[in-house]
Design an enzyme around this catalytic site. Structure first.
Site, PDB file in Angstrom:
ATOM      1  N   CYS A  77       0.768  -1.276  -0.134  1.00 15.98           N
ATOM      2  CA  CYS A  77       0.136  -0.149  -0.025  1.00 15.98           C
ATOM      3  C   CYS A  77       0.767   1.257  -0.023  1.00 15.98           C
ATOM      4  O   CYS A  77       1.293   1.656  -1.003  1.00 15.98           O
ATOM      5  CB  CYS A  77      -0.809   0.005   1.126  1.00 15.98           C
ATOM      6  SG  CYS A  77      -2.477   1.022   0.877  1.00 15.98           S
ATOM      7  N   HIS A 169      -3.656  -4.804   1.845  1.00 17.14           N
ATOM      8  CA  HIS A 169      -2.719  -4.969   2.941  1.00 17.14           C
ATOM      9  C   HIS A 169      -2.496  -6.529   3.375  1.00 17.14           C
ATOM     10  O   HIS A 169      -3.588  -7.074   4.199  1.00 17.14           O
ATOM     11  CB  HIS A 169      -3.450  -4.131   4.272  1.00 17.14           C
ATOM     12  CG  HIS A 169      -3.306  -2.884   4.041  1.00 17.14           C
ATOM     13  ND1 HIS A 169      -2.501  -2.326   5.081  1.00 17.14           N
ATOM     14  CD2 HIS A 169      -3.626  -1.921   3.525  1.00 17.14           C
ATOM     15  CE1 HIS A 169      -2.443  -1.018   4.961  1.00 17.14           C
ATOM     16  NE2 HIS A 169      -3.242  -0.728   4.055  1.00 17.14           N
ATOM     17  N   GLU A 171      -0.936  -7.959   5.574  1.00 14.54           N
ATOM     18  CA  GLU A 171      -0.739  -8.285   6.743  1.00 14.54           C
ATOM     19  C   GLU A 171      -1.936  -8.149   7.729  1.00 14.54           C
ATOM     20  O   GLU A 171      -2.026  -8.463   8.889  1.00 14.54           O
ATOM     21  CB  GLU A 171       0.080  -7.320   7.231  1.00 14.54           C
ATOM     22  CG  GLU A 171      -0.085  -5.978   7.736  1.00 14.54           C
ATOM     23  CD  GLU A 171      -0.502  -4.960   6.472  1.00 14.54           C
ATOM     24  OE1 GLU A 171      -0.356  -5.642   5.398  1.00 14.54           O
ATOM     25  OE2 GLU A 171      -0.894  -3.992   6.566  1.00 14.54           O
TER      26      GLU A 171
HETATM   27  N1  GLN Z   1      -3.742   6.641   0.514  1.00 19.40           N
HETATM   28  C1  GLN Z   1      -2.452   6.261   1.296  1.00 19.40           C
HETATM   29  C2  GLN Z   1      -1.105   7.003   0.779  1.00 19.40           C
HETATM   30  O1  GLN Z   1      -1.192   7.644   0.043  1.00 19.40           O
HETATM   31  C3  GLN Z   1      -1.966   4.617   1.282  1.00 19.40           C
HETATM   32  C4  GLN Z   1      -3.020   4.019   2.072  1.00 19.40           C
HETATM   33  C5  GLN Z   1      -2.589   2.785   2.756  1.00 19.40           C
HETATM   34  O2  GLN Z   1      -1.489   2.507   3.071  1.00 19.40           O
HETATM   35  N2  GLN Z   1      -3.469   1.824   3.457  1.00 19.40           N
HETATM   36  O3  GLN Z   1       0.046   6.832   1.274  1.00 19.40           O
END
Ligand code: GLN
Length: 190
Positions: A77, A169, A171
């Site tokens: 992410c 995610h 995890e």
């Molecule tokens: N939208 C977040 C960002 O721009 C990332 C979101 C996440 O890691 N769950 O960093």
């Protein structure tokens, strides 16, 4: 084998729990010297602007870039955003992978959702993925291989040699297969 988890902000404890379940020693990385005795690194989800700010404060940007040149790194992410060379005009953070990502690609209405993803490398059982304000990979270059897509074709998991990035995610579920896949990459068997 010892795997570091960047512990500036975000879901690093959850990654450590899964690694420990798999019998792997982990290390929280907050300072450049914490990179010295680890074999690989996970950059967790969280907020990439915060991760960028803290990584700058702790003088971690350049050490992270050097680490990612030859050691396995997995970004999930916000970690995927950190690894991307192109994040749409903003300065890259680690900038190690030949991918273009669109941050917050799903907008406010559906900022979180779950999807069952197929991964050729994981066999026939889908991976239940949790997306939270997730990025999407909009372009790949170099030696990037697509590992998984949403049903509409959008790319959500990629690998480039020793570098791995997932938009969701892993995890936050009990499925340890992607962590195991990363461990196989570290061991040179993935
Ligand atoms: N939208 C977040 C960002 O721009 C990332 C979101 C996440 O890691 N769950 O960093």
């Amino acid at each position: 084998m010892r795997v570091g988890v960047l512990a500036l902000q975000g879901a690093f404890i959850e990654h450590q729990k899964i690694l420990r379940q798999l019998g792997i020693e982990t290390r929280q990385v907050r300072l450049p010297e914490h990179l010295d005795d680890i074999d690989a690194l996970i950059i967790p989800g969280g907020e990439s602007t915060t991760i960028r700010k803290l990584a700058k404060t702790y003088d971690l940007i350049e050490p992270l870039r050097e680490f990612a040149e030859h050691k396995p790194v997995w970004g999930t992410c916000a970690g995927m955003i950190a690894l991307a060379k192109d994040i749409g005009g903003e300065e890259p953070i680690v900038g190690a992978m030949n991918i273009t990502v669109n941050r917050n690609a799903f907008g406010r209405q559906i900022d979180s959702f779950e999807a069952d993803l197929m991964f050729e490398v994981l066999g026939d059982v889908p991976f239940h993925a949790i997306f939270i304000r997730a990025p999407i990979v909009t372009a790949i270059a170099g030696d990037v291989v697509v590992l998984s897509r949403l049903s509409d074709g959008r790319i959500v998991a990629v690998r480039e040699g020793h570098l791995l990035a997932t938009a969701f995610h892993p995890e936050l579920t009990n499925d340890t297969r992607l962590h195991q896949y990363f461990l196989d990459i570290i061991a040179g068997q993935g």
